[in-house]
Design an enzyme around this catalytic site. Structure first.
Site, PDB file in Angstrom:
ATOM      1  N   ARG A 213       0.842  -1.206   0.000  1.00 60.14           N
ATOM      2  CA  ARG A 213       0.000   0.000   0.000  1.00 60.14           C
ATOM      3  C   ARG A 213       0.867   1.241   0.000  1.00 60.14           C
ATOM      4  O   ARG A 213       1.749   1.380   0.847  1.00 60.14           O
ATOM      5  CB  ARG A 213      -0.897   0.005   1.235  1.00 60.14           C
ATOM      6  CG  ARG A 213      -1.812  -1.202   1.205  1.00 60.14           C
ATOM      7  CD  ARG A 213      -2.938  -1.095   2.192  1.00 60.14           C
ATOM      8  NE  ARG A 213      -3.691  -2.341   2.119  1.00 60.14           N
ATOM      9  CZ  ARG A 213      -4.852  -2.540   2.696  1.00 60.14           C
ATOM     10  NH1 ARG A 213      -5.415  -1.576   3.390  1.00 60.14           N
ATOM     11  NH2 ARG A 213      -5.459  -3.692   2.571  1.00 60.14           N
ATOM     12  N   GLU A 215       0.836   4.002   1.235  1.00 57.19           N
ATOM     13  CA  GLU A 215       0.438   4.933   2.294  1.00 57.19           C
ATOM     14  C   GLU A 215       1.440   6.083   2.272  1.00 57.19           C
ATOM     15  O   GLU A 215       2.637   5.869   2.382  1.00 57.19           O
ATOM     16  CB  GLU A 215       0.498   4.254   3.667  1.00 57.19           C
ATOM     17  CG  GLU A 215      -0.106   2.861   3.748  1.00 57.19           C
ATOM     18  CD  GLU A 215      -1.563   2.885   4.163  1.00 57.19           C
ATOM     19  OE1 GLU A 215      -2.120   3.998   4.256  1.00 57.19           O
ATOM     20  OE2 GLU A 215      -2.140   1.804   4.365  1.00 57.19           O
ATOM     21  N   ARG A 221       1.806   2.745  12.763  1.00 58.10           N
ATOM     22  CA  ARG A 221       1.050   1.518  12.521  1.00 58.10           C
ATOM     23  C   ARG A 221       0.851   1.181  11.044  1.00 58.10           C
ATOM     24  O   ARG A 221       0.088   0.287  10.706  1.00 58.10           O
ATOM     25  CB  ARG A 221      -0.292   1.580  13.251  1.00 58.10           C
ATOM     26  CG  ARG A 221      -1.163   2.712  12.804  1.00 58.10           C
ATOM     27  CD  ARG A 221      -2.300   2.984  13.781  1.00 58.10           C
ATOM     28  NE  ARG A 221      -2.818   4.302  13.537  1.00 58.10           N
ATOM     29  CZ  ARG A 221      -3.803   4.598  12.707  1.00 58.10           C
ATOM     30  NH1 ARG A 221      -4.407   3.658  12.076  1.00 58.10           N
ATOM     31  NH2 ARG A 221      -4.184   5.832  12.499  1.00 58.10           N
ATOM     32  N   HIS A 222       1.509   1.936  10.178  1.00 58.78           N
ATOM     33  CA  HIS A 222       1.411   1.639   8.749  1.00 58.78           C
ATOM     34  C   HIS A 222       2.774   1.312   8.147  1.00 58.78           C
ATOM     35  O   HIS A 222       3.765   1.965   8.443  1.00 58.78           O
ATOM     36  CB  HIS A 222       0.835   2.831   7.977  1.00 58.78           C
ATOM     37  CG  HIS A 222      -0.617   3.051   8.223  1.00 58.78           C
ATOM     38  ND1 HIS A 222      -1.081   3.993   9.101  1.00 58.78           N
ATOM     39  CD2 HIS A 222      -1.705   2.431   7.711  1.00 58.78           C
ATOM     40  CE1 HIS A 222      -2.421   3.945   9.121  1.00 58.78           C
ATOM     41  NE2 HIS A 222      -2.823   3.004   8.292  1.00 58.78           N
ATOM     42  N   GLU A 351      -6.571  -0.892  15.001  1.00 53.71           N
ATOM     43  CA  GLU A 351      -7.293  -1.854  14.166  1.00 53.71           C
ATOM     44  C   GLU A 351      -6.377  -3.020  13.811  1.00 53.71           C
ATOM     45  O   GLU A 351      -5.280  -2.821  13.291  1.00 53.71           O
ATOM     46  CB  GLU A 351      -7.768  -1.163  12.878  1.00 53.71           C
ATOM     47  CG  GLU A 351      -8.515  -2.122  11.966  1.00 53.71           C
ATOM     48  CD  GLU A 351      -8.868  -1.524  10.604  1.00 53.71           C
ATOM     49  OE1 GLU A 351      -9.284  -0.352  10.547  1.00 53.71           O
ATOM     50  OE2 GLU A 351      -8.712  -2.246   9.598  1.00 53.71           O
ATOM     51  N   SER A 354     -10.137  -6.309   9.493  1.00 54.21           N
ATOM     52  CA  SER A 354     -11.430  -5.869   8.959  1.00 54.21           C
ATOM     53  C   SER A 354     -12.048  -7.051   8.241  1.00 54.21           C
ATOM     54  O   SER A 354     -11.341  -7.808   7.576  1.00 54.21           O
ATOM     55  CB  SER A 354     -11.257  -4.752   7.933  1.00 54.21           C
ATOM     56  OG  SER A 354     -11.085  -3.516   8.557  1.00 54.21           O
ATOM     57  N   ARG A 402       0.207  -5.948  12.909  1.00 54.14           N
ATOM     58  CA  ARG A 402      -0.638  -5.323  13.941  1.00 54.14           C
ATOM     59  C   ARG A 402      -0.896  -6.312  15.077  1.00 54.14           C
ATOM     60  O   ARG A 402      -0.882  -5.950  16.245  1.00 54.14           O
ATOM     61  CB  ARG A 402      -1.969  -4.869  13.345  1.00 54.14           C
ATOM     62  CG  ARG A 402      -1.847  -3.862  12.200  1.00 54.14           C
ATOM     63  CD  ARG A 402      -1.979  -2.440  12.713  1.00 54.14           C
ATOM     64  NE  ARG A 402      -1.851  -1.487  11.620  1.00 54.14           N
ATOM     65  CZ  ARG A 402      -2.872  -0.873  11.028  1.00 54.14           C
ATOM     66  NH1 ARG A 402      -4.113  -1.130  11.418  1.00 54.14           N
ATOM     67  NH2 ARG A 402      -2.656  -0.001  10.062  1.00 54.14           N
TER      68      ARG A 402
HETATM   69  P1  ATP Z   1      -6.119   1.413   8.599  1.00 56.02           P
HETATM   70  O1  ATP Z   1      -7.464   2.072   8.698  1.00 56.02           O
HETATM   71  O2  ATP Z   1      -5.517   1.079   9.931  1.00 56.02           O
HETATM   72  O3  ATP Z   1      -5.172   2.110   7.679  1.00 56.02           O
HETATM   73  P2  ATP Z   1      -7.399  -0.287   6.678  1.00 56.02           P
HETATM   74  O4  ATP Z   1      -8.788  -0.293   7.179  1.00 56.02           O
HETATM   75  O5  ATP Z   1      -7.027   0.583   5.540  1.00 56.02           O
HETATM   76  O6  ATP Z   1      -6.373  -0.008   7.906  1.00 56.02           O
HETATM   77  P3  ATP Z   1      -7.844  -2.928   5.647  1.00 56.02           P
HETATM   78  O7  ATP Z   1      -7.940  -2.621   4.204  1.00 56.02           O
HETATM   79  O8  ATP Z   1      -9.068  -3.102   6.427  1.00 56.02           O
HETATM   80  O9  ATP Z   1      -6.936  -1.777   6.334  1.00 56.02           O
HETATM   81  O10 ATP Z   1      -6.823  -4.153   5.808  1.00 56.02           O
HETATM   82  C1  ATP Z   1      -7.009  -5.227   6.706  1.00 56.02           C
HETATM   83  C2  ATP Z   1      -5.937  -5.227   7.785  1.00 56.02           C
HETATM   84  O11 ATP Z   1      -4.630  -5.199   7.208  1.00 56.02           O
HETATM   85  C3  ATP Z   1      -5.975  -4.025   8.686  1.00 56.02           C
HETATM   86  O12 ATP Z   1      -6.916  -4.196   9.720  1.00 56.02           O
HETATM   87  C4  ATP Z   1      -4.561  -3.985   9.220  1.00 56.02           C
HETATM   88  O13 ATP Z   1      -4.387  -4.918  10.283  1.00 56.02           O
HETATM   89  C5  ATP Z   1      -3.746  -4.472   8.044  1.00 56.02           C
HETATM   90  N1  ATP Z   1      -3.193  -3.347   7.299  1.00 56.02           N
HETATM   91  C6  ATP Z   1      -3.782  -2.638   6.337  1.00 56.02           C
HETATM   92  N2  ATP Z   1      -2.981  -1.679   5.848  1.00 56.02           N
HETATM   93  C7  ATP Z   1      -1.818  -1.798   6.519  1.00 56.02           C
HETATM   94  C8  ATP Z   1      -0.568  -1.089   6.465  1.00 56.02           C
HETATM   95  N3  ATP Z   1      -0.372  -0.093   5.607  1.00 56.02           N
HETATM   96  N4  ATP Z   1       0.410  -1.480   7.305  1.00 56.02           N
HETATM   97  C9  ATP Z   1       0.214  -2.500   8.154  1.00 56.02           C
HETATM   98  N5  ATP Z   1      -0.920  -3.198   8.259  1.00 56.02           N
HETATM   99  C10 ATP Z   1      -1.942  -2.848   7.449  1.00 56.02           C
HETATM  100 MG    MG Z   2      -9.975  -1.825   7.798  1.00 57.53          MG
END
Ligand code: ATP
Ligand code: MG
Length: 428
Positions: A213, A215, A221-222, A351, A354, A402
């Site tokens: 991703r 980001e 946490r990312h 989080e 999901s 996480r």
């Molecule tokens: P957040 O809101 O914390 O950025 P998200 O809702 O975008 O997460 P989801 O698409 O729901 O993330 O992805 C499922 C799971 O994957 C998340 O709950 C998280 O544990 C993990 N995850 C997602 N993006 C990341 C990231 N950039 N780095 C680490 N873990 C991630």
């Molecule tokens: Mg999510």
């Protein structure tokens, strides 16, 4: 090459001859006697050099040993309460296998602290500290337990492509790559593919794999490359897969208290595996709790970090947030009026996962793709998979790093990855 016969944890009394090997962790020279603490995979052991009673040449060779050199020592094991581990080795021979340059980029004994950036720039040296390598043994054990649990529940482990043509959620968080003469992307989630497998009849699948991703922001946490544990199950509703998830957390945490007891102690962690069912907080309740703490969230907006923290403090431990507004969740989530069958697993405002029940009706799916302003053409391969009979299904994605933050108490997600990829870091 001299072969090691024993790790530090395998030493026993009884005046046995052994060969031990590892890094020189510490040297204490008291003149008449010198102590060399050697560190290996399992811990530390002491080599004791009584200068008067050992061969002079051997004693001289020991004077050439420096911190973090790799050495192999052959000698006699003796019980000694004062030595780390309870045993010492009195040497008969020494081989300096590999010399360490000096100065060291950081102190592997941890006595002198280092900044996160220095640590990650010198990750290999950083890993020599027991508290750091413990995290990766916990990671290994957590993954092993995850596989053990999901296999015992009838899930089949699969692998889906990481080079893809379409954004999973049409988001902007994608890394484009050049695929011969076309543009492609690194996959941000196995979502579409694991769902397609439901139409393929595999029925219950899981995948442990990388997600990418783009980001933009540096947070604790990312990551830009992380590991997702993904599950999808046919004829399961959201409640069913939430049970799978809470049972998995219980299984992994309780398993770790046995198989990673030493590592958890090194990390100073006392796990209390959470008994299902975990608390369920609806989105509406979360908004109210946050408002009670002075954090305002408009119904229909995503919960802010401050709101999530307020809820995390109130509920404590692991909990689910359920019944989210349909409009803020992805197109593939099944809704019921304004609310959808989606959930997040949380701990202390962080989080972890999901999940949701998915839309499996083709017309509704096309409608949702359109309503979210996505290009339906890009999703043809996915929608087409549902045209010839697909069971209702649900699933989730759990971020491994996480989960490890939760288990190890790491404040920064970078602690849980060997070589993290973030906004600035692409090497080592
Ligand atoms: P957040 O809101 O914390 O950025 P998200 O809702 O975008 O997460 P989801 O698409 O729901 O993330 O992805 C499922 C799971 O994957 C998340 O709950 C998280 O544990 C993990 N995850 C997602 N993006 C990341 C990231 N950039 N780095 C680490 N873990 C991630
Ligand atoms: Mg999510």
């Amino acid at each position: 090459m001299i072969k090691r016969t024993h790790y530090s944890s395998e030493l026993e009394g009884g005046e046995e001859d052994v060969t031990v090997a590892g890094w020189v962790h510490e040297i204490r020279d008291l003149g008449g006697v010198a102590f060399y603490v050697i560190r290996d995979r399992d811990g530390r052991l002491q080599v004791t050099l009584p200068r008067k009673s050992v061969d002079e040449k051997l004693s001289e060779r020991f004077s050439g040993v420096g911190r973090e050199d790799v050495v192999a020592v052959t000698g006699r094991v003796k019980e000694d309460d004062r030595a780390p581990g309870g045993f010492e080795v009195v040497p008969e021979s020494l081989e300096i296998v590999s010399e360490a340059a000096s100065p060291l980029p950081l102190d592997p004994t941890g006595k002198v602290g280092s900044e996160m950036d220095t640590r990650l720039d010198n990750r290999v040296m950083d890993l020599r500290r027991a508290e750091i390598s413990s995290i990766f043994r916990v990671r290994h054990e957590a993954l092993r337990l995850t596989r053990e649990f999901l296999c015992s529940e009838g899930f089949v482990e699969v692998d889906t492509p990481k080079i893809v043509a379409t954004a999973t959620e049409g988001g902007t968080e994608l890394f484009p790559i050049t695929y011969f003469d076309r543009e492609a992307f690194l996959n941000q989630s196995p979502q579409l593919y694991k769902q397609m497998l439901m139409a393929g009849g595999l029925d219950r699948v899981f995948e442990v794999g990388p997600i990418f991703r783009a980001e933009e922001h540096n947070t604790r946490r990312h990551l830009n490359e992380s590991t997702s544990i993904d599950v999808e199950a046919a004829h399961h509703d959201a409640g069913d897969v939430m049970s799978t998830l809470e049972e998995l957390i219980l299984f992994v945490e309780s398993g770790l208290t046995e198989s990673a007891a030493g590592e958890l102690e090194a990390l100073d962690r006392d796990l209390e595996p959470p008994e299902p069912p975990l608390p369920r907080v609806t989105y509406g309740e979360a908004v109210e709790i946050a408002a009670g703490e002075g954090v305002d969230v408009e119904w229909g907006d995503d919960l802010s970090t401050a709101a999530e923290r307020a809820v995390g403090e109130r509920v404590g431990g692991y909990y689910f947030v359920t019944e989210w507004p349909a409009d803020i969740k992805p197109f593939y989530v099944q809704s019921d009026g304004d609310v959808c069958h989606s959930f997040d697993l949380m701990r202390g405002g962080l989080e972890l996962a999901s999940g949701a029940r998915r839309v499996s009706d083709v017309d509704l799916l096309l409608e949702r793709i359109d309503a979210q302003g996505l290009d339906p053409e890009g999703f043809d391969f996915y929608v087409d998979a549902f045209r010839y009979g697909v069971p209702p299904h649900s699933g989730w994605g759990l971020g491994l790093e996480r989960l490890l933050m939760s288990i190890t108490g790491a404040e920064n997600i970078r602690e849980t990855v060997l070589f993290p990829r973030d906004r600035r870091r692409l090497s080592p």
